[in-house]
Scaffold this active site. Structure first.
Site, PDB file in Angstrom:
ATOM      1  N   LYS A  76     -64.025  76.815   6.328  1.00  0.00           N
ATOM      2  CA  LYS A  76     -65.108  77.808   6.630  1.00  0.00           C
ATOM      3  C   LYS A  76     -64.530  78.933   7.275  1.00  0.00           C
ATOM      4  O   LYS A  76     -63.517  78.961   8.149  1.00  0.00           O
ATOM      5  CB  LYS A  76     -65.912  76.867   7.717  1.00  0.00           C
ATOM      6  CG  LYS A  76     -67.368  77.701   8.189  1.00  0.00           C
ATOM      7  CD  LYS A  76     -68.398  76.975   8.851  1.00  0.00           C
ATOM      8  CE  LYS A  76     -69.604  77.478   9.132  1.00  0.00           C
ATOM      9  NZ  LYS A  76     -70.454  76.728   9.928  1.00  0.00           N
ATOM     10  N   SER A 151     -75.353  76.091   8.425  1.00  0.00           N
ATOM     11  CA  SER A 151     -74.558  77.674   8.084  1.00  0.00           C
ATOM     12  C   SER A 151     -73.351  77.350   7.042  1.00  0.00           C
ATOM     13  O   SER A 151     -72.706  78.195   6.783  1.00  0.00           O
ATOM     14  CB  SER A 151     -74.180  78.221   9.435  1.00  0.00           C
ATOM     15  OG  SER A 151     -73.075  77.298  10.095  1.00  0.00           O
ATOM     16  N   SER A 175     -75.238  72.473  10.827  1.00  0.00           N
ATOM     17  CA  SER A 175     -74.862  73.166  10.101  1.00  0.00           C
ATOM     18  C   SER A 175     -73.717  72.353   9.103  1.00  0.00           C
ATOM     19  O   SER A 175     -73.338  73.078   8.212  1.00  0.00           O
ATOM     20  CB  SER A 175     -73.892  74.447  10.731  1.00  0.00           C
ATOM     21  OG  SER A 175     -74.938  75.439  11.096  1.00  0.00           O
TER      22      SER A 175
END
Lengths: 482, 481
Positions: A76, A151, A175
């Protein structure tokens, strides 16, 4: 045809069925074919990946390979990586190249993993749909008109589409779990403090927790073995001993007590999701687990409390992005005030600005007691709800999200509606408990997920439960047609 | 109207740790800009603070030294405001749960009385960097070497009633922190800075008047001047029927005036909240006791001991005990010389004068305690007079060496041989026959004064080496004889 899971890839590498270079090339090819439509990578580090893969093959030949040696993964884009742009999907950090490495990515590298690049996300991890990215929305591989969740949407989409073997994500209020549910993969949010936050760009420090996103519970366990552990450079990281999370995957479930919180199975839950969960409960009963209804009475207060605490912390965490030392700086500022205002107005997207404003308001003189202090009280009550429940049960089974993935654009104009997406994931975050999301059904061609919540540092039990379910079902093996 | 002055001080003490409070960077003064700023100090994304245990230990020491309750649980908070030399956009400090709670210190006033001043609290925090406004062509330069330097902010009760009391309190805190070795206390380098809260109220009124805060005063002298200037300003306004505005002011030493910096309406809302990157500091009684064992003798205890063991006055003991180095120096000289009172007089007198003139601290003194002790011993055993001793001291200061060697080399040994002194006296009397005549014809009562002339002449003739008592005695015999 290459295998898809980390565990099988490791076997293949070990038996020399293929080399790391071969599988790395295969993933890079797939990224080339599909990233334009999925948009799950912000940065692809092709050259470094190939070099690392060759080095990994060398290590394997020398017999010095690590636990993830040669496995192509993606990170990420809020884990700082030395020499590779780390953007947080924000214009603010568009050109930011960290001179240091996050503990998580360092541990992956030390374990021999190959980083294919950095995945798209909601800007500064703020969002539940991955529509809040400076680099554009990520698509759900099951249906390109749908959101992958957020997210950690880029990581979830990439794993689901097979653009990497596994990925890292971070979970502040859901997330990791919500995008895992929307994309039909397995995602684990560890206990707060289990994984180091050093070098992980902060959204809400008391909630942020890095974790693995993969095809299977077993893969998740293999990755957690690499990620978990105390970091003396993160004061909030725990010294609780780390286990071998793969050791108890196959443990017998007879006698395991599973709690079903009645508050999670009413009102907000979509009826079809409910049906999938009922089927999952039957699987567990057939494996010898007992199921009982429990109550987590403060559940409905969790979203309002979360949306005070997380923005409050974010408002301070994001103050460092001021255009002075690094990151976006506006053109020819007139004075200091102008430098701050324009650099931040230009650098941050709408959702980030909204949360900074909400958080600043909640901490302001005259409002602090009504919002921040009150939210902290609720946080304690929610934690106590869970502590009471874990007195007599081993795990909680519940939905991850109210329904399956929604269409891109369908909720982006209504922040409150979007925030309510998090109702089943934020209570665990506020309590700091571990939770795993895994697929347990399908609805109109989209995956439906369930969530298992465990007691503090009892990731092993969650992985055991998830793995046994996946040994009995094939939801985790279903693939989007793209 | 008669006014009563009410003063409270907030003193920022820079702790003498090896590294910063939340990072491993050095805190040494005077390095090239930004060479002592790590990724943590620069607030790079993803960087996290880790508390320096040494800073905590120092804060606990201070708490124990002022008889305060040391918190078993204290919490770091974020104090939010934007400024270019504050890299994170917040300062890590302590608001609700400081490490040190209520304590007190005693100060000695000029009239010889003692007064107890309450300390409200002391808390740990990090310093900000520095903004440099010169030589950057209309821009500002930022130096983050100081960012993250550990500070202990010590907040007093509004117990001080004059600028002199404020200075006495500041000096007391200075001596405590330097005794403890938790700060070098160097105000010129900003190791100790002071904010002064000043207000006036009609004498007898219980309610406090509106206060102003004078920021960042950095010397004992300026504290006294700034407070007195502010008292005058406020008194002028109040006497005129005006009212004081609550505000922050700056002291301009060049103009000897305070100036408004920002008023209450423009005061920042710091939006304090607990820093989620740092766990609450939890310490137990065992830790506190362990720190207590490391405390040195503190100024108050030393003062009482100097009075009782050496027979010094409270004032002298107070002066000598003001710094640990000076107290240690004095004690070593007292031991070596065997005369504490003389040692005290020399350390406060001649030695202090030389140090002052040369701008030196006692730690930099070129005369060793052994040398000074040896010198005093020679006065005591009549080898030299006090006056000659000053010459010997001057040689010690400039050239070094021990008293005996200098006395020997320069032939300064006191003449105590009665015969030799008699010979000089005879010569003086012979050369001053008229004065001898005058003396002898004078009344008894006036002779005491007149003999001084002969003593002076004899000492001069002996080049100061004759023993003054003997000279006196012999002169008396010969003149009165």
């Amino acid at each position: 045809m290459l295998p898809e899971s980390v565990s099988e890839l490791l076997k293949g590498l070990e038996s020399k069925s293929f080399s790391s270079e071969e599988i790395t090339r295969a993933y890079l090819d797939k990224i080339k074919q599909q990233n334009d439509s999925l948009n799950c990578f912000i940065t692809v580090t092709e050259e470094q990946a190939l070099e690392a893969a060759k080095a990994s093959d060398q290590r394997r030949a020398n017999g010095t390979s690590g636990p993830l040696d040669g496995i192509p993964v993606a990170h990420k884009d809020l884990f700082c990586t030395t020499g590779t742009t780390t953007t947080c999907a924000s214009r603010m950090l568009e050109n930011f190249i960290p001179p240091y490495e996050s503990t998580v990515t360092r541990k992956f590298a030390e374990a021999g993993a190959i980083s294919l690049g950095k995945t798209n996300m909601d800007e500064f991890a703020m969002g539940s749909s991955n529509e809040n990215s400076y680099y554009g929305p990520v698509k759900n591989p099951w249906n390109l008109e749908y959101v992958p969740g957020g997210s950690s949407g880029g990581s979830a989409s990439a794993v689901a589409a097979g653009l990497c073997a596994a990925a890292t994500g971070t979970d502040t209020g859901g997330s990791i779990r919500q995008p895992a549910a929307f994309c039909g993969i397995t995602g684990l949010k560890p206990t707060y403090g289990r994984v180091s936050r050093l070098g992980m760009i902060a959204f809400a420090s008391s909630l942020d927790q890095g974790g693995p996103m993969a095809r299977t519970a077993e893969d998740t366990a293999i990755l957690l073995n690499v990620m978990a552990g105390h970091d003396p450079k993160d004061s909030t990281s725990s010294t609780h001993p780390v286990e071998d999370y793969t050791a108890s995957l196959n443990q017998d479930l007879s006698g395991t007590r599973i709690g079903l919180p009645k508050e999670y199975f009413s009102g907000n839950l979509n009826a079809d999701t409910g049906k999938s969960l009922e089927a999952a409960i039957k699987v567990y009963e057939s494996l010898g687990a007992t199921v009982e209804e429990i109550s987590l009475p403060h559940t409905e207060l969790s979203v309002p409390a979360y949306y005070v605490i997380a923005p409050a912390e974010a408002s301070a965490n994001l103050s460092r992005f001021d255009g002075v030392r690094y990151g976006h700086r506006c053109d020819s500022p007139k004075d200091l005030e102008d430098l701050y205002r324009r650099s931040r107005a230009e650098g941050f997207g709408a959702e980030v600005q909204r949360r900074i404003l909400v958080g600043t308001y909640a901490l302001s003189a005259g409002y602090f007691d009504a919002y921040y202090r009150q939210a902290q009280k609720i946080r304690r009550l929610i934690k106590e709800d869970f502590v009471r429940a874990f007195d007599h049960i081993d795990a909680i089974l519940c939905p991850t999200t109210p329904g399956a993935a929604f269409k891109i654009g369908s909720k982006s104009d209504d922040p409150v509606q979007m925030y309510l997406e998090d109702i089943f994931t934020v209570p665990t975050s506020l309590a700091g408990l571990p939770a795993i999301a895994l697929p347990c059904g399908e609805l109109d061609g989209l995956p439906v997920g369930m969530q298992l919540i465990g007691n503090y540092f009892n990731e092993s039990k969650l992985l055991n439960l998830a793995h046994r379910f996946q040994s009995e079902t094939d939801w985790h093996q279903r693939r989007p047609q793209i | 109207m008669e006014w009563e002055v009410v003063i409270g001080l907030e003193i920022h003490v820079q702790l003498a740790t090896k590294s910063k409070i939340f990072s491993g960077s050095s805190i040494a003064f005077g390095a090239e800009p930004n060479t002592q700023a790590s990724a943590v100090d620069l607030a790079m994304p993803g960087m996290l603070p880790v508390m320096n245990e040494e800073a905590l230990r120092m804060a606990v020491k201070f708490g124990l030294a002022i008889d305060a309750e040391v918190s078993e649980r204290s919490v770091f908070d974020r104090k939010n405001y934007f400024y270019p030399d504050l890299p994170k956009g917040y300062q890590i400090s302590q608001l609700e749960y400081p490490i040190v709670k209520t304590g007190q210190v005693d100060i000695h006033l000029e009239d010889g009385t003692k007064k107890t001043i309450g300390v409200t609290r002391a808390h740990l925090e990090e310093d900000a960097g520095k903004s440099l406004h010169e030589d950057f062509h209309g821009m500002s330069g930022i130096d983050l070497n100081r960012a993250g330097t550990p500070l202990l902010e010590i907040v007093s009760e509004p117990d001080l009633r004059s600028a002199k009391e404020a200075v006495a309190y500041l000096k007391k805190i200075h001596s405590i922190v330097t005794y403890l070795g938790i700060s070098d206390g160097d105000m010129s380098q900003g190791s100790m800075r002071c904010d002064c809260n000043v207000s006036l109220r009609p004498k007898g009124q219980e309610e406090f008047g509106t206060r102003t805060e004078i920021k960042n005063v950095n010397s004992f002298r300026f504290v006294e001047k700034a407070i007195n200037t502010e008292i005058e300003r406020q008194m002028y306004i109040l006497e005129d029927g005006g009212s004081i505005e609550q505000e922050t002011r700056l002291y301009d030493a060049d103009k000897d005036e305070t100036r408004s910096m920002r008023s209450k309406e423009f005061a920042n809302d710091y939006r304090y909240f607990p820093d989620p990157d740092l766990l609450p500091i939890e310490i137990d009684q065992a830790y506190i006791e362990e720190v207590r064992q490391t405390l040195p003798e503190l100024p108050e205890a030393k003062i009482s001991r100097f009075c009782s063991d050496y027979g010094l006055s409270d004032t002298d003991a107070g002066i000598l005990a003001a710094s640990r180095e000076q107290a240690d120096y004095f004690e070593a000289v007292a031991t070596k010389s065997g005369d504490a009172k003389m040692a005290a007089n020399w350390v406060m007198g001649e030695l202090a004068k030389y140090l002052n003139q040369n701008g030196l601290e006692i730690s930099q003194c070129p005369v060793s305690t052994d040398a000074l002790g040896g010198l005093i011993a020679r006065i005591k055993d009549n080898t030299i007079s006090g006056k000659i001793a000053k010459d010997v001291f001057d040689v010690m200061w400039t050239e070094g060496g021990e008293a005996d060697a200098i006395i020997e080399a320069k032939g300064l040994k006191q003449v105590t041989d009665t015969g030799a002194i008699e010979a000089i006296v005879d010569e003086v009397l012979a050369n001053n026959a008229a004065q001898v005549e005058q003396y002898r014809s004078a009344e008894e009562a006036k002779r005491g004064k007149m003999i001084g002339f002969f003593v002076g002449q004899t000492m001069k003739a002996s080049k100061g080496k004759a023993n003054p008592q003997q000279v006196n005695q012999i002169l008396k015999q010969k003149l009165d004889g």
